[in-house]
Write an enzyme that holds these catalytic residues in place. Structure first.
Site, PDB file in Angstrom:
ATOM      1  N   ASP A 160      39.688  47.185  37.503  1.00  0.00           N
ATOM      2  CA  ASP A 160      39.881  45.851  38.064  1.00  0.00           C
ATOM      3  C   ASP A 160      40.314  44.892  36.964  1.00  0.00           C
ATOM      4  O   ASP A 160      39.697  44.834  35.895  1.00  0.00           O
ATOM      5  CB  ASP A 160      38.594  45.342  38.715  1.00  0.00           C
ATOM      6  CG  ASP A 160      38.346  45.958  40.089  1.00  0.00           C
ATOM      7  OD1 ASP A 160      39.140  46.825  40.516  1.00  0.00           O
ATOM      8  OD2 ASP A 160      37.346  45.571  40.728  1.00  0.00           O
ATOM      9  N   ARG A 213      43.593  49.706  47.617  1.00  0.00           N
ATOM     10  CA  ARG A 213      43.765  48.969  46.361  1.00  0.00           C
ATOM     11  C   ARG A 213      44.434  49.847  45.294  1.00  0.00           C
ATOM     12  O   ARG A 213      43.902  50.017  44.194  1.00  0.00           O
ATOM     13  CB  ARG A 213      42.437  48.421  45.845  1.00  0.00           C
ATOM     14  CG  ARG A 213      41.748  47.500  46.822  1.00  0.00           C
ATOM     15  CD  ARG A 213      40.477  46.903  46.256  1.00  0.00           C
ATOM     16  NE  ARG A 213      39.842  46.014  47.209  1.00  0.00           N
ATOM     17  CZ  ARG A 213      38.714  45.358  47.001  1.00  0.00           C
ATOM     18  NH1 ARG A 213      38.080  45.493  45.837  1.00  0.00           N
ATOM     19  NH2 ARG A 213      38.199  44.561  47.924  1.00  0.00           N
TER      20      ARG A 213
END
Length: 321
Positions: A160, A213
Site C-alpha cells: 500500500d 486492488r
C-alpha cells in the site's frame, strides 16, 4: 454494489480504448524485460534514482530484534535476511537501505513501513500472515524499489502506497491467496497531499488469484501498469479513481471478468488508457480519458508472451541477489 454513474460510464466507454490518447513523449527500450529481470525501470529511476544501501556494509539478520534494529538504523546499509523471522506489528525502515532475502527468507506475521524516508530497496522476501500491511509506504516517502517478493495470506494490503509518496517501482512480485493487494492513495479526501504525487510503476507482477486492488489508484497520474499477468482475479484487476491517470499496457488477463474500470465503490472515476493487452476468457475492460506521458524508457514484452515470462520470473527465489 457499484454506483449508477459507473454503470452509465460502463455503457458508454467500454469500447472507447482505440480512441484514447496518451499525452507526452514515450520511449520504449528495445531489449525485452525478460532478459534482464534485475534491471530497475520505471518511476524509481526518476528524482535522482533509487540505490538503497548501495555499497554500504552488509548485515545479516536472523531474528526479529536484529531485523528491527537494522531497519531502524540511521546509517546506509545492506541488510540480508536469513531464514524465517516471526514478528508482529510494523517495522520501520529508514532511508538508504537495501533489504535482500537469502534463499527462502520469510517475514511471518509483521510488515515493513517506510514513513517519510527515501531510497529503499526491498527484494527477494516472502511475506506471509501479516497483521496490518506487508509493505506500507506513506508520508511523502520517495524512491523505492519493491521487487521479486512473494505475498500471501495477509490481513490488509500487500503493498500500500499513500499520503504523498512518489517515485516508486513495484516489479516482479507474486501475490496469491490474498484479497486486497495494492492500494495507491488511501482516501478520497486526501487530494491536497496526493495530487501531483503517487507516481508508481507496476510491471511484471503476477496477480495470482488476488481478488482486488491490482492496483486501485487514486490521484496519481501517470501510473504505469505494464506487462503484468492477471490470473482469475475474482473482483477486478485495475481501478482508476479520483482523477488518477493509469496507463494499462501490454498485460495478460486470463479468466478475469473485470480487467480494469473507472471508479470504485464511492470513489469517482479517474482516467485510464488501455493498449496492447491480451485477453483469454476475460472481459473487455472499461477505459476513458487521457493520461499524462511516461517520462522514462522501458522494455516492453509482447503481451501474448507475458504469462510465460511472469510465471517463470516473478516472486521470491527467482533471482540471485
Amino acid at each position: 454494489m457499484r454506483t449508477s454513474w459507473r454503470r452509465t460510464l460502463l455503457a458508454t466507454t467500454a469500447t472507447a480504448t482505440a480512441s484514447l490518447l496518451v499525452v507526452g513523449a514515450l520511449t520504449v527500450i528495445s531489449s525485452p524485460a525478460s532478459a534482464a529481470p534485475n534491471y530497475l525501470v520505471g518511476w524509481a529511476t526518476q528524482n535522482g534514482g533509487t540505490t538503497g544501501g548501495g555499497s554500504s556494509p552488509t548485515t545479516t539478520v536472523t531474528t526479529a530484534a536484529a531485523l528491527t534494529s537494522a531497519l531502524g538504523s540511521s546509517s546506509a546499509s545492506v541488510i540480508r535476511v536469513s531464514g524465517t523471522i516471526t514478528c508482529s506489528g510494523m517495522l520501520r525502515v529508514r532511508s538508504n537501505k537495501t533489504i535482500l532475502g537469502n534463499a527462502g527468507a520469510t517475514i511471518a506475521g509483521c510488515g515493513f513501513t517506510v514513513n517519510g524516508d527515501r531510497n529503499v530497496i526491498i527484494r527477494n522476501l516472502t511475506f506471509r500472515n501479516w497483521g496490518d500491511d506487508a509493505i506500507n509506504v506513506e508520508q511523502n516517502a520517495t524512491n523505492l524499489w519493491i521487487d521479486h517478493n512473494t505475498f500471501t495470506a495477509g490481513y490488509d494490503g500487500a503493498v500500500d502506497i499513500k499520503r504523498g509518496s512518489d517515485f516508486i517501482t513495484v516489479s516482479w512480485n507474486r501475490v496469491h491467496n490474498h484479497d486486497k493487494t495494492m492500494l495507491l492513495g488511501h482516501s478520497d479526501s486526501n487530494a491536497g497531499q496526493d495530487q501531483g504525487k503517487l507516481r508508481v510503476t507496476y510491471h511484471h507482477n503476477y496477480f495470482d488469484g488476488s481478488n482486488q486492488r491490482n492496483p486501485r489508484v487514486r490521484f496519481g497520474n501517470p501510473v504505469h501498469v505494464f506487462n503484468n499477468f492477471y490470473r482469475s482475479n475474482g473482483g477486478y484487476g485495475v481501478a482508476s479513481t479520483m482523477g488518477g491517470g493509469v496507463l494499462v499496457e501490454g498485460n495478460y488477463f486470463e479468466n478475469v471478468r473485470d480487467p480494469y474500470h473507472l471508479g470504485e465503490g464511492s470513489s469517482g472515476p479517474g482516467t485510464l488508457v488501455a493498449r496492447n493487452n491480451h485477453f483469454v476468457n476475460s472481459g473487455a475492460g472499461q477505459a476513458g480519458g487521457s493520461v499524462a506521458g511516461i517520462p522514462y524508457g522501458y522494455p516492453l514484452d509482447p503481451a501474448a508472451n507475458v504469462k510465460s515470462i511472469v510465471t517463470n520470473g516473478a516472486g521470491a527465489g527467482k533471482i540471485s541477489v
